[in-house]
Design a protein around this motif. Sequence first.
Motif, PDB file in Angstrom:
ATOM      1  N   ASN A  63       0.931  -1.136   0.080  1.00  0.00           N
ATOM      2  CA  ASN A  63      -0.078  -0.027  -0.045  1.00  0.00           C
ATOM      3  C   ASN A  63       1.109   1.135   0.106  1.00  0.00           C
ATOM      4  O   ASN A  63       0.533   2.206  -0.594  1.00  0.00           O
ATOM      5  N   THR A  64       1.854   1.161   0.688  1.00  0.00           N
ATOM      6  CA  THR A  64       2.793   2.442   0.599  1.00  0.00           C
ATOM      7  C   THR A  64       3.100   2.753  -0.717  1.00  0.00           C
ATOM      8  O   THR A  64       3.464   3.993  -0.822  1.00  0.00           O
ATOM      9  N   ASN A  67       0.360   5.406  -3.735  1.00  0.00           N
ATOM     10  CA  ASN A  67       0.022   6.807  -4.186  1.00  0.00           C
ATOM     11  C   ASN A  67       1.027   7.225  -5.007  1.00  0.00           C
ATOM     12  O   ASN A  67       1.309   8.375  -5.469  1.00  0.00           O
TER      13      ASN A  67
HETATM   14  C1  LIG Z   1       0.927   9.181   0.023  1.00  0.00           C
HETATM   15  O1  LIG Z   1       1.743  10.178  -0.217  1.00  0.00           O
HETATM   16  C2  LIG Z   1       1.697  10.942   0.878  1.00  0.00           C
HETATM   17  C3  LIG Z   1       2.795  12.142   0.580  1.00  0.00           C
HETATM   18  O2  LIG Z   1       4.074  11.529   0.037  1.00  0.00           O
HETATM   19  C4  LIG Z   1       2.190  10.277   1.989  1.00  0.00           C
HETATM   20  O3  LIG Z   1       2.409  11.096   3.264  1.00  0.00           O
HETATM   21  C5  LIG Z   1       1.103   9.113   2.467  1.00  0.00           C
HETATM   22  O4  LIG Z   1       1.577   8.432   3.355  1.00  0.00           O
HETATM   23  C6  LIG Z   1       1.180   8.238   1.126  1.00  0.00           C
HETATM   24  N1  LIG Z   1      -0.017   7.344   1.138  1.00  0.00           N
HETATM   25  C7  LIG Z   1       0.171   6.082   1.114  1.00  0.00           C
HETATM   26  C8  LIG Z   1      -0.879   5.077   1.141  1.00  0.00           C
HETATM   27  O5  LIG Z   1       1.470   5.680   0.445  1.00  0.00           O
END
Ligand SMILES: *[C@@H]1O[C@H](CO)[C@@H](O)[C@H](O)[C@H]1NC(C)=O
Length: 529
Positions: A63-64, A67
């Motif tokens: 999941n990380t 995005n």
């Molecule tokens: C998406 O990106 C933001 C900014 O980089 C970050 O804070 C957040 O944890 C990320 N979310 C995921 C699900 O990776």
Amino acid sequence: MFVLDVFLVMERVSFSFPEDDKAAREPSMPVALPAPVLNQSKPSIQTQPEAPAQDQHVPSIPNTQENKTTVEEFEHFNRTTEERPVIQEVVPPISVSKEEEVKPIQEQFQPSVQVPQNDFIPEQVEPSVPTPQKQEQFEKFLKKPSCDFSDFQFDLCDVEGDVRVHGRSSSVFSVTSLENYNYEANNETWSVRPHPRKYAVELMAKFREVKIKVADYAQVPKCDVIHNSAAIIFATGGLNGNYFHDFSDVLVPLFITSYQFKGEVQFLISNMQVWFILKYMGILRKLSNYEVIDYDKEGQVHCYPHVIVGISKHKDLCVEPSRAPNHNISTVEFCNFAKMVYSLERNAAINLGEGSAKKPRLLLIARTQSRAFMNTEEIVQLIEALGFEVVIGDARFSTDVGEFARLVNSVDVMMGVHGAGLTNIVFLPTNAVLIQIVPLGDYETVSEYDYREPAVDMGLKYLQYRISEVESTLTDLYPRDHVVFRDPESIQRQGWRTADGIYLRKQNVRLNITRFRPILESALDLLRQ
Ligand SMILES: *[C@@H]1O[C@H](CO)[C@@H](O)[C@H](O)[C@H]1NC(C)=O
Ligand SMILES: *[C@@H]1O[C@H](CO)[C@@H](O)[C@H](O)[C@H]1NC(C)=O
Ligand SMILES: *[C@@H]1O[C@H](CO)[C@@H](O)[C@H](O)[C@H]1NC(C)=O
Ligand SMILES: *[C@@H]1O[C@H](CO)[C@@H](O)[C@H](O)[C@H]1NC(C)=O
Ligand SMILES: *[C@@H]1O[C@H](CO)[C@@H](O)[C@H](O)[C@H]1NC(C)=O
Ligand SMILES: *[C@@H]1O[C@H](CO)[C@@H](O)[C@H](O)[C@H]1NC(C)=O
């Protein structure tokens, strides 16, 4: 982790399928011991299980990454076998206690509320002891599973009658009206790994087998849930996560297999990837009126009049009418279906021959990690100079499918370097033009197989541009007399890891605007026709 170009290799493997085919067809598991006898004290008619919750499974995509991972990054993370998507551990069959095994037969024959209102279990209303005269009559209720193991891509069993599915033990029972039926002696058991990449032996070994057997009432569990709809058992995973494979390995095969039921079919998904269900919920909902069932975890016995184990695959992204159920669906039907799912309204690309004042729109599929355009600005200027309106599409893994589909459907030309982003052709309006840019390294055959052939089948126009050596950034990495340029075939012979590692992962593209220009002019010509 995922790899775009594993499929390239897989396709190649498929070209030599006779041998792989044999290897892929493993001996079926030893016949299971007594049919799992479940707690039969009280049949419970249950409501449909809840929609899968996010936390029920470990999605195979971290999941990380979600995005910030583009399709191509995602494809290219890693391509070793060991690093392929994690497949959930197989849940061991439920254990059955001795007492339960010897449950008296009478109890199992009890007439019960389970008998559905329709007549899908006709033998239950027949006398239960077949007499010689009656034998023939009974035979007609003994509809044997019809299994096809002949295709190099998939195995499939079609089971009709009184069919009982117990997911946790991965068992499908085809109930026969004959008593004391010895399925072992009759050798009527089949095993199917319900994912259509049969020739990828290593990958397939990670999927659970679905065991199908003919059994009599004394041998089968009672129904916990009775359905009037059909059911299809299939697996997600494998190379899913790559947009191309999501469509070629699951969505198109699922369409082929399920469309005939007009929604009256339930999906039981093995190795269920929650992200897949969520990402393609729109498509799944239009194919099935029911909630999906997490097959591997399902402890209840679900009974259906018709169960198909496995999904049919024809050619990547294609539906061949001659092999489809009822012979009345085609690749175009799939595209129309996909457009309907996302409410895409444009059916035809612009016709410049009609003296339209509107500019044709061109979608440039941008990649970032590899096979990226190095001179995007220059390319955009050329495209605009020729009278197009340019849109740059940057499809990330987490991009909403419907949103990107709307963008794709709004254009008349889509161009991009060979890669999974081109799968978006399914959303193009008819007569739109696909321009596939083929990188160095002997990728013509694969490029045509994966995108040219489906594009033509979809009613699209197709143009192909093979880059020259100087347009490849590999010239920054290797001397010009290097074997990488002199003899790509010899690199391909060293195996796909080596070849893809060089040509697909390290190569970017610097289009020669002068050389490329005629392709865009041809695209305009095609839009005038
Ligand atoms: C998406 O990106 C933001 C900014 O980089 C970050 O804070 C957040 O944890 C990320 N979310 C995921 C699900 O990776
Ligand atoms: C069967 O299920 C019922 C209700 O869930 C329970 O009370 C009973 O103990 C179970 N019997 C067996 C043999 O597991
Ligand atoms: C695979 O991924 C790991 C972790 O991201 C990385 O250390 C490794 O170098 C990668 N392997 C290849 C072949 O790219
Ligand atoms: C069962 O059938 C398979 C192929 O259909 C055959 O190879 C095998 O020998 C049979 N086994 C028995 C016990 O008849
Ligand atoms: C295909 O044929 C079946 C059986 O005649 C029919 O029920 C179904 O509606 C047809 N499907 C399409 C897409 O025409
Ligand atoms: C670009 O293509 C044109 C036409 O094929 C060719 O004449 C020219 O030399 C190429 N430019 C470069 C830098 O290779």
